[in-house]
Design a protein around this motif. Structure first.
Motif, PDB file in Angstrom:
ATOM      1  N   THR A  72       2.837  15.060   4.418  1.00  0.00           N
ATOM      2  CA  THR A  72       3.185  13.656   4.597  1.00  0.00           C
ATOM      3  C   THR A  72       4.150  13.209   3.513  1.00  0.00           C
ATOM      4  OG1 THR A  72       1.258  13.021   3.284  1.00  0.00           O
ATOM      5  CG2 THR A  72       1.003  13.027   5.670  1.00  0.00           C
ATOM      6  N   ASN A  73       4.714  12.023   3.710  1.00  0.00           N
ATOM      7  CA  ASN A  73       5.483  11.397   2.645  1.00  0.00           C
ATOM      8  C   ASN A  73       4.538  10.949   1.544  1.00  0.00           C
ATOM      9  OD1 ASN A  73       8.167  11.415   3.865  1.00  0.00           O
ATOM     10  ND2 ASN A  73       7.271  10.037   5.373  1.00  0.00           N
ATOM     11  N   ILE A  74       5.038  10.889   0.323  1.00  0.00           N
ATOM     12  CA  ILE A  74       4.200  10.464  -0.799  1.00  0.00           C
ATOM     13  C   ILE A  74       4.004   8.956  -0.715  1.00  0.00           C
ATOM     14  CG2 ILE A  74       4.050  10.292  -3.303  1.00  0.00           C
ATOM     15  CD1 ILE A  74       5.644  12.861  -3.482  1.00  0.00           C
ATOM     16  N   VAL A  75       2.771   8.554  -0.440  1.00  0.00           N
ATOM     17  CA  VAL A  75       2.427   7.138  -0.343  1.00  0.00           C
ATOM     18  C   VAL A  75       1.692   6.684  -1.599  1.00  0.00           C
ATOM     19  CG1 VAL A  75       1.194   5.398   0.984  1.00  0.00           C
ATOM     20  CG2 VAL A  75       2.309   7.302   2.154  1.00  0.00           C
ATOM     21  N   SER A  76       0.643   7.402  -1.974  1.00  0.00           N
ATOM     22  CA  SER A  76      -0.084   7.138  -3.201  1.00  0.00           C
ATOM     23  C   SER A  76      -0.801   8.415  -3.595  1.00  0.00           C
ATOM     24  CB  SER A  76      -1.087   5.981  -3.029  1.00  0.00           C
ATOM     25  OG  SER A  76      -2.146   6.382  -2.181  1.00  0.00           O
ATOM     26  N   ASP A  77      -1.441   8.409  -4.744  1.00  0.00           N
ATOM     27  CA  ASP A  77      -2.108   9.616  -5.229  1.00  0.00           C
ATOM     28  C   ASP A  77      -3.241  10.057  -4.321  1.00  0.00           C
ATOM     29  OD1 ASP A  77      -0.422   9.657  -7.349  1.00  0.00           O
ATOM     30  OD2 ASP A  77      -1.775   8.643  -8.728  1.00  0.00           O
TER      31      ASP A  77
END
Length: 228
Positions: free
Chosen positions: A111-116
């Motif tokens: 996935t795209n980096i959204v949060s940690d």
């Protein structure tokens, strides 16, 4: 269009530039693309360096993931090309990387980096659901006309040609017929019908100059194939 916008499949290298799609098999040739305007009128050119290509050799497909609009900075849409059928498709899928992973059973995508705490690796093409939730799926045609579009069509029934995979008795999908009478009109829903594994035919009533056929499912635990 970007450093990662090329991939190899079927003894060819496919790549995307700033105005089209190409393949190389000893010489460079341009692909005839039926969704070219759709892709390049929506792509975010300020983020085009994030575009990346991927291959799915089990289905003879190559993909390009790209960001859309002026405010979208991550790859949320894709365009795919089936090099055996010479056909194109577009869709939405939030991915930032993809590898065929030939030493594993399934391709792996990120996935795209959204949060940690909200980043995932996916086993693509595995199962029929989205991590336990329904994977809403649909396929929709372009406009279908009779001849040059000067005549109206009257539709009285639909004969489905589906194969449900992993299906139980509750497997079903919805067939929708949309239509419009003039090119600049917006399409409206003319008829809907529920299709199951035991549906031989559905009786509907529709009159239109240009029709659009859509099949969709929202259930869990099964997939489906349309036609061959």
């Amino acid at each position: 269009i970007s450093p990662n916008a090329a991939t190899n499949a079927g003894d060819m290298v496919f790549f995307m530039d700033r105005g089209g799609f190409y393949f190389y098999n000893g010489s460079v040739q341009r692909l005839k693309c039926t969704v070219l305007d759709y892709v390049f009128s929506n792509i975010n050119t300020a983020q085009e360096f994030k575009v990346f290509a991927a291959s799915n050799v089990d289905f003879s497909e190559v993909y390009w993931f790209y960001p859309i609009g002026s405010g979208n900075t991550e790859c949320t849409n894709y365009v795919s090309y089936n090099y055996l059928e010479d056909s194109w498709a577009v869709g939405t899928m939030d991915r930032a990387a993809w590898i065929p992973a030939n030493t594993r059973t399934y391709p792996i995508a990120a996935t795209n980096i959204v949060s940690d705490n909200n980043n995932y690796l996916y086993n693509q093409e595995n199962g029929y659901d989205a991590d336990g939730s329904a994977m809403e799926a649909y396929i929709e045609s372009g406009g279908i006309q009779m001849g040059d579009g000067e005549e109206f069509m009257f539709v009285s029934r639909m004969i489905p040609d589906f194969y449900f995979r992993g299906a139980s008795g509750s497997a079903s999908m919805t067939g929708t017929m949309k239509g419009k009478d003039f090119p600049l009109n917006s399409s409206t829903t003319l008829a809907t019908s529920t299709v199951t594994s035991s549906t031989n035919q559905s009786y509907i009533r529709a009159r239109t100059r240009e029709s659009i056929i859509r099949f969709a499912s929202t259930g869990t635990g099964y997939g489906w194939t349309l036609g061959d």
